[in-house]
Write a protein that holds these residues in place. Structure first.
Motif, PDB file in Angstrom:
ATOM      1  N   TYR A 118      -3.769  -7.408 -15.814  1.00 60.07           N
ATOM      2  CA  TYR A 118      -3.387  -6.010 -15.629  1.00 60.07           C
ATOM      3  C   TYR A 118      -2.308  -5.892 -14.575  1.00 60.07           C
ATOM      4  CZ  TYR A 118      -3.484  -1.050 -14.895  1.00 60.07           C
ATOM      5  OH  TYR A 118      -3.103   0.256 -14.793  1.00 60.07           O
ATOM      6  N   GLY A 119      -1.348  -5.039 -14.833  1.00 65.81           N
ATOM      7  CA  GLY A 119      -0.249  -4.842 -13.888  1.00 65.81           C
ATOM      8  C   GLY A 119       0.483  -6.157 -13.703  1.00 65.81           C
ATOM      9  N   THR A 120       0.668  -6.555 -12.442  1.00 62.89           N
ATOM     10  CA  THR A 120       1.369  -7.808 -12.184  1.00 62.89           C
ATOM     11  C   THR A 120       0.391  -8.895 -11.764  1.00 62.89           C
ATOM     12  OG1 THR A 120       1.708  -7.179  -9.886  1.00 62.89           O
ATOM     13  CG2 THR A 120       3.439  -6.575 -11.446  1.00 62.89           C
ATOM     14  N   GLY A 121      -0.900  -8.592 -11.778  1.00 65.41           N
ATOM     15  CA  GLY A 121      -1.892  -9.569 -11.320  1.00 65.41           C
ATOM     16  C   GLY A 121      -1.933  -9.691  -9.812  1.00 65.41           C
ATOM     17  N   ALA A 122      -1.378  -8.684  -9.142  1.00 61.91           N
ATOM     18  CA  ALA A 122      -1.360  -8.695  -7.678  1.00 61.91           C
ATOM     19  C   ALA A 122      -1.481  -7.256  -7.199  1.00 61.91           C
ATOM     20  CB  ALA A 122      -0.058  -9.299  -7.165  1.00 61.91           C
ATOM     21  N   VAL A 123      -2.193  -7.060  -6.092  1.00 58.15           N
ATOM     22  CA  VAL A 123      -2.298  -5.703  -5.549  1.00 58.15           C
ATOM     23  C   VAL A 123      -1.936  -5.690  -4.072  1.00 58.15           C
ATOM     24  CG1 VAL A 123      -4.117  -5.053  -7.168  1.00 58.15           C
ATOM     25  CG2 VAL A 123      -4.754  -5.876  -4.905  1.00 58.15           C
ATOM     26  N   MET A 124      -1.409  -4.534  -3.637  1.00 62.30           N
ATOM     27  CA  MET A 124      -1.310  -4.311  -2.197  1.00 62.30           C
ATOM     28  C   MET A 124      -2.611  -3.617  -1.832  1.00 62.30           C
ATOM     29  SD  MET A 124       1.340  -1.076  -1.982  1.00 62.30           S
ATOM     30  CE  MET A 124       0.536   0.499  -1.681  1.00 62.30           C
ATOM     31  N   ALA A 125      -3.337  -4.196  -0.886  1.00 59.10           N
ATOM     32  CA  ALA A 125      -4.673  -3.695  -0.592  1.00 59.10           C
ATOM     33  C   ALA A 125      -4.624  -2.658   0.515  1.00 59.10           C
ATOM     34  CB  ALA A 125      -5.591  -4.847  -0.205  1.00 59.10           C
ATOM     35  N   GLU A 162       5.394  -9.060  -6.657  1.00 59.86           N
ATOM     36  CA  GLU A 162       5.528  -7.703  -7.148  1.00 59.86           C
ATOM     37  C   GLU A 162       4.140  -7.157  -7.422  1.00 59.86           C
ATOM     38  OE1 GLU A 162       8.274  -7.287 -10.373  1.00 59.86           O
ATOM     39  OE2 GLU A 162       7.680  -5.202 -10.708  1.00 59.86           O
ATOM     40  N   VAL A 163       3.894  -5.941  -6.948  1.00 59.82           N
ATOM     41  CA  VAL A 163       2.608  -5.317  -7.218  1.00 59.82           C
ATOM     42  C   VAL A 163       2.842  -3.997  -7.956  1.00 59.82           C
ATOM     43  CG1 VAL A 163       1.540  -6.308  -5.165  1.00 59.82           C
ATOM     44  CG2 VAL A 163       2.493  -4.001  -5.053  1.00 59.82           C
ATOM     45  N   PHE A 164       1.818  -3.581  -8.694  1.00 61.69           N
ATOM     46  CA  PHE A 164       1.834  -2.239  -9.258  1.00 61.69           C
ATOM     47  C   PHE A 164       0.780  -1.433  -8.536  1.00 61.69           C
ATOM     48  CE2 PHE A 164      -0.056   0.918 -12.099  1.00 61.69           C
ATOM     49  CZ  PHE A 164       1.058   1.713 -12.308  1.00 61.69           C
ATOM     50  N   THR A 165       1.138  -0.225  -8.141  1.00 62.76           N
ATOM     51  CA  THR A 165       0.161   0.637  -7.481  1.00 62.76           C
ATOM     52  C   THR A 165       0.314   2.070  -7.959  1.00 62.76           C
ATOM     53  OG1 THR A 165      -0.602   1.523  -5.380  1.00 62.76           O
ATOM     54  CG2 THR A 165       1.725   0.932  -5.497  1.00 62.76           C
ATOM     55  N   THR A 166      -0.835   2.762  -8.109  1.00 62.20           N
ATOM     56  CA  THR A 166      -0.760   4.182  -8.438  1.00 62.20           C
ATOM     57  C   THR A 166      -0.672   5.015  -7.169  1.00 62.20           C
ATOM     58  OG1 THR A 166      -3.177   4.262  -8.477  1.00 62.20           O
ATOM     59  CG2 THR A 166      -2.064   4.048 -10.600  1.00 62.20           C
ATOM     60  N   VAL A 171       6.176  -2.346  -6.349  1.00 69.21           N
ATOM     61  CA  VAL A 171       6.690  -2.609  -4.994  1.00 69.21           C
ATOM     62  C   VAL A 171       6.785  -4.118  -4.818  1.00 69.21           C
ATOM     63  CG1 VAL A 171       6.314  -2.240  -2.531  1.00 69.21           C
ATOM     64  CG2 VAL A 171       5.479  -0.544  -4.169  1.00 69.21           C
ATOM     65  N   ARG A 172       7.886  -4.557  -4.198  1.00 63.04           N
ATOM     66  CA  ARG A 172       8.040  -5.996  -3.960  1.00 63.04           C
ATOM     67  C   ARG A 172       7.801  -6.323  -2.494  1.00 63.04           C
ATOM     68  NH1 ARG A 172      11.902  -5.301  -7.652  1.00 63.04           N
ATOM     69  NH2 ARG A 172      13.463  -4.877  -6.065  1.00 63.04           N
ATOM     70  N   PHE A 173       7.011  -7.345  -2.277  1.00 61.97           N
ATOM     71  CA  PHE A 173       6.767  -7.870  -0.930  1.00 61.97           C
ATOM     72  C   PHE A 173       7.353  -9.267  -0.882  1.00 61.97           C
ATOM     73  CE2 PHE A 173       3.585  -5.013   1.057  1.00 61.97           C
ATOM     74  CZ  PHE A 173       3.340  -4.168  -0.005  1.00 61.97           C
TER      75      PHE A 173
END
Length: 998
Positions: A392-399, A304-308, A288-290
């Motif tokens: 891991y992933g993009t190094g960024a998370v949506m919390a 850009e974040v990766f989320t499951t 997902v892009r913010f």
RNA sequence: GCUCGAGUGGUGGAAUUGGUAGACACGCAGGACUUAAAAUCCUGUGGGCAGUAAUGUCCGUGCGGGUUCAAUUCCCGCCUCGAGUACCA
């Protein structure tokens, strides 16, 4: 004639070597069978009894398959590049090649003593130039390849260049670096050659890139993820820090899915496959892009974040970036700058280990920046925190605090809003289950569940162009450069800082000589010390560095390849070990295909075994390897543990009060050593000795105490406490009953020369034993040579198998070895008496055939199930029975020799020749099991009452159930059991059991 | 925390389409041979109770339940140990 292994074993080892008995043929009409051991690193310590365990098992299988008519490839070699020889070189200046050669010689002597059926004509050594020449060649192939997602395989880089020339890269689907810029065919053609090379490097399967690496300062080198255990280096246990360096990497991530899927097709243990699955770490979700909200329009950034859990997007209340994230510096507001920089710096300083040690501490800093929620358009705070990993992933998370424990804890800690999007109570903890809820406060997701919500949100994300479904893998590309000397040199030189491959026809590029094996003073790898290490592109040879002009003569790569390079393809080299032109010929590869059985330790689960599968798949894609998977079946051998021996040094803690009101505490260590049983009785006894302790011990303690007290004046009172320090001693100082040889220990080490050893009441000194890893420093190493000298190789082989199941870890205990040694002597006596051979041509009895065929069946089944311990038991049962039957019949003893030959080849070969054969037993056909010898007419039925066995009754097997019931119920013992009761039910399973309920 | 594996005599271990628990070996005890030792051979050896004994009987495969004529084996719930992995979004 007596069984004398020391006489017969060397004789047959020599015979096998001279006759090349185990040489495998590449051209054979026989079916092939390839059985391989993980080749050893030849360390200076030599082999202990744990090492040959797997080799013995594979040797049994190899010999068995030869008897079964297969053309068996059973090779051995050495993984001879590696750190210990280099560390030794740093300390002593001795060239690692010499150390390696010496160690290999010792390994070979030890291996030869055990009587393995290796085809030594195919030996490989990864540190030999005629071997690593091909390792270098494979590296070049990786460089010349890219991964085409459309064909789902590696292809020549030429096919990529053609695409670029025809249509640019917009439609190229490749596994490549993430920072690819889009260009057209025209733009491509307009790029300078250097620029084109720089772009191609982003697509190659081995590439040079500035990457964050695990740097180990003490070892002066980078380490791969699998070389780090618990945050410290696997070798040496040194700290590891993160550092950015320009390094060769292997694009193993391109193969993540195939490495995962391939596991379904191979016969490996579930635990091993599970380790690989975890290591690959596939997770399905969405990216997902913010957009970062910024006052300056031209500088808008996207995160850009990766989320499951894209379905929880309406619960986003903040975002967190890894401190190392590229955008951190760019988005941080001036007010937050100082705090953010301090945090980033503090994180970088912490080693991996420290970071792992306090996972519970929550830390992070607000960047001052905001991102825009893609649906609600609300501003979302952007934080940095070290719970988010750059790798891991993009190094960024949506919390989403409502749905994730870490986000929840972070939000609570920093007082950030928690939005509940579930119809659940989250006042105490996040709701992390994927199911059992319905969405609330989630706009168009309201009322949906996990499954439907996930589908819906991905649809909506794609609609607004803010995201898409994505599969993420934990598997990272593998760093392939090491700042070491003793490894394969890269066939690479540099022009304008860009890597160039040396034409394969000039391989090998040999490791240069250096004065010192340490890094150079300006921090270059050890090859920086070489004075002849430049590439002459005109004469195509390595020349002096002084000639470098960067026109025709260029500097060579200073790094070397990692330990796993040479081991990632060696099984194919065995197929055609002397081929100079190719790593193996097409014919050899087509014949041998892949390894049927691979045996080795489970410690290679995520290193060697993953890299090998990767290279094999790559070579398959490019048409160089015959199969998709290299190892069809794999079994792990368990570790053999040592039994450390302990003696107990006495010390007495004194508490003495004197008249001047002073309290003196003092601990005196005595040069007295006690056996286990005495220490068990007195350890920690305060002031009182057990009454059953011997007079000698009592007197010596009392004497020691009074001597000590006498040193003080005006003693008012005293207390003392006897304690013992366990001291490890060498296990070779013991006999089979754990008794210490006191004369020998006094000579073993200076500190024991004057020591006093207190014997127990039986005038013995029995040591304590503990199970520990077998290690030189624990003095618990048992050497296979010593066992061979004392009992013979056949006894060693049988005993190692008899110890228990292959895969299980188990302690070594030499005491039990007399059992199998006795068995071999008993076997021998079936063939020989005091006057020599004692074998008759008479027809054996039914009973003898029965014993033999029972054994044929069991042993055949056992080898196929790798249950070697139970075969040894069966041999013992068989020989016990035949001895009882006084069997000296050729018709039994000849097949018996073949049956035992895979396990105890020397004695079998001797017996075979003594029986009059002139050829080796090695390819004698394995006896065929014939059921007719086992058919019984009677069965000793166990008769149970309510499931408890009470007596047995011998009945013919051809009786009907009704007849059996009649006989059993009429039996007086049955009547006695029933005591007049009527049986409610009688269960009769013909040939098995009779159970009477009542 | 998660994943996988394992718990059976004094010891290593054997037995699972559910059917005589402890094969085989070590150790231990007793015996034979021997002047003696070593070597070799023979006998016994899960625990309790009863019996001079043959034998009988109860308990027993980590713990607690369940299914079954019958459970080391199948099911449910725990405990312990080992291995791997770990802030994986």
């Amino acid at each position: 004639m007596k069984y004398n292994p020391n006489e017969i074993e060397p004789r047959w080892q020599q015979y096998w070597a001279e006759n090349q008995t185990f040489k495998a043929e590449n051209n054979s009409d026989k079916e092939k069978y390839y059985v391989l051991d993980m080749f050893p690193y030849p360390s200076g310590a030599g082999l202990h009894v744990g090492h040959p365990l797997g080799y013995i098992a594979s040797d049994i299988v190899a010999r068995f398959k030869r008897h079964k008519g297969f053309n068996v490839l059973h090779p051995q070699g050495y993984d001879s590049f590696g750190l210990p020889a280099e560390q030794y070189a740093i300390q002593t200046g001795q060239h690692p090649a010499i150390t390696t050669e010496t160690n290999i010689k010792r390994y070979r002597e030890q291996l030869d003593k055990i009587g393995f059926s290796f085809d030594w004509s195919r030996e490989v050594r990864t540190s030999n130039p005629d071997y690593y020449k091909h390792t270098q060649w494979i590296f070049i192939q990786l460089f010349e390849s890219w991964y085409n997602v459309e064909s789902d395989k590696a292809e020549s880089i030429c096919s990529l260049i053609i695409k670029f020339e025809q249509e640019g890269n917009a439609n190229v689907k490749a596994i490549c670096d993430s920072d690819i810029e889009i260009f057209t065919a025209e733009q491509w053609k307009a790029f300078s050659p250097d620029e084109q090379q720089r772009i191609l490097l982003k697509y190659r399967l081995t590439y040079l890139a500035e990457t964050e690496v695990n740097w180990c300062p003490q070892l002066g080198t980078v380490l791969a993820n699998d070389e780090i255990v618990n945050g410290v280096s696997e070798r040496g246990g040194y700290p590891v820090i993160r550092k950015k360096m320009k390094q060769w990497s292997m694009r193993i991530s391109a193969y993540a899915e195939r490495l995962l899927q391939g596991l379904e097709t191979i016969d490996w243990t579930e635990s091993l496959k599970e380790s690989q699955r975890n290591w690959i770490g596939k997770s399905v979700g969405a990216s997902v892009r913010f957009s970062v909200i910024s006052s300056e329009v031209e500088k808008s950034h996207q995160i850009e974040v990766f989320t499951t859990r894209p379905d929880t997007i309406f619960g986003v209340s903040f975002m967190t970036l890894a401190p190392e994230h590229d955008l951190v510096a760019q988005i941080t507001t001036p007010e937050q700058k100082a705090a953010v920089e301090a945090y980033v710096e503090a994180t970088a300083k912490r080693s991996e280990r420290e970071r792992m040690a306090d996972v519970k501490t929550i830390s992070g800093v607000f960047t001052g920046a905001y991102a825009e929620h893609p649906f609600t358009k609300e501003p979302v705070q952007i934080w940095i925190g070290d719970y988010v990993l750059a790798g891991y992933g993009t190094g960024a998370v949506m919390a989403v605090p409502a749905g994730d424990e870490r986000d929840y804890a972070f939000a609570k800690h920093f007082g950030i809003e928690i939005k509940n999007i579930f119809d659940k109570d989250i006042s105490e903890a996040a709701y992390t289950e994927k199911g059992g809820f319905t969405f609330v406060n989630s706009d168009f997701l309201n009322g949906l569940d996990y499954k439907t919500g996930t589908a819906k949100i991905i649809e909506e994300l794609e609609k607004i162009g803010a995201g898409k479904s994505k599969v993420n893998y934990r598997l990272r590309d593998a760093v392939f450069s090491r700042q070491r000397y003793w490894g394969e040199p890269f066939p690479v030189y540099y022009v304008n800082g860009l890597p160039q491959m040396i034409d394969p026809k000039y391989l090998p590029i040999r490791l240069p000589e250096v004065e010192k094996y340490l890094p150079t003073e300006d921090g270059q790898p050890p090859l920086g010390n070489a004075s002849v290490w430049a590439w002459d592109t005109v004469n195509n040879q390595v020349v002096e560095n002084s000639k470098i002009d960067n026109k025709t003569i260029f500097p060579l790569e200073l790094n070397t390849m990692p330990g796993w390079a040479g081991s990632s393809w060696y099984w194919m080299r065995y197929m055609d070990a002397h081929n100079d032109a190719e790593f193996a010929s097409k014919e050899a590869l087509d014949y041998w295909q892949n390894v049927d059985l691979y045996i080795g330790g489970s410690e290679h689960a995520t290193g060697h075994l993953l890299y090998s599968r990767f290279w094999n798949k790559f070579l398959k894609d490019r048409g160089f390897a015959p199969t998709e998977e290299p190892f069809k079946k794999l079994i792990n051998q368990g570790m053999i543990l040592g039994m450390s021996a302990y003696i107990y040094r006495a010390k007495i803690e004194y508490l003495i009060k004197t008249q001047d009101n002073q309290t003196h505490r003092k601990t005196v260590i005595y040069n007295n050593y006690f056996p286990k049983n005495i220490t068990d009785r007195i350890n920690g006894n305060n002031n009182v000795l057990p009454t059953d302790i011997s007079i000698d011990v009592k007197e010596s303690v009392e004497e020691a105490v009074s001597n000590e007290i006498a040193k003080f004046e005006n003693v008012v009172s005293y207390e003392y406490l006897i304690r013992f320090d366990p001291i490890r001693i060498d296990v070779s100082l013991l006999n089979l009953s754990d008794e210490l040889d006191i004369e020998r220990i006094k000579q073993w080490r200076e500190e024991f020369k004057e020591a006093i050893f207190i014997k127990d009441d039986n005038d013995k000194f029995v040591v304590g034993r503990e199970v520990e890893k077998m290690s030189k420093s624990f003095y618990n190493v048992v050497n296979p040579d010593d066992i061979c000298n004392e009992y013979g190789a056949d006894t060693l082989r049988l005993y190692e198998m008899f110890l228990g199941p292959m895969e299980q870890a188990k302690p070594w205990n030499t005491a039990g070895i007399t059992g199998v040694f006795g068995f071999l002597k008993k076997l021998w006596r079936l063939y020989f008496d005091d006057n020599g051979l004692n074998v008759t041509n008479e027809e054996p009895t039914k009973e003898m055939y029965k014993s033999l065929h029972k054994t044929i069946k069991k042993v055949t089944d056992d080898i196929e199930n790798f249950s070697f311990n139970t075969s040894v038991s069966q041999f013992m049962i068989c020989v016990n029975e035949l001895s009882q039957q006084k069997c000296h019949h050729r018709a039994i003893l000849e097949p018996l020799a073949i049956l035992i030959s895979p396990y105890a080849p020397h004695i079998a070969e001797e017996l075979w020749h003594q029986l009059g054969h002139n050829e080796s037993i090695a390819t004698a056909p394995f006896p065929i099991f014939d059921e007719k010898h086992l058919i019984e007419s009677e069965k000793e039925y166990p008769v149970s009452f309510n499931g408890k066995m009470r007596f047995t009754i011998n009945l013919p097997l051809d009786l009907s159930v009704a007849e059996i019931e009649k006989i059993v119920l009429a039996d007086s013992r049955t009547q006695e059991q029933l005591q007049g009761r009527e049986p409610k039910k009688v269960i009769i399973v013909p040939g098995k059991i009779i159970n009477i309920v009542g």
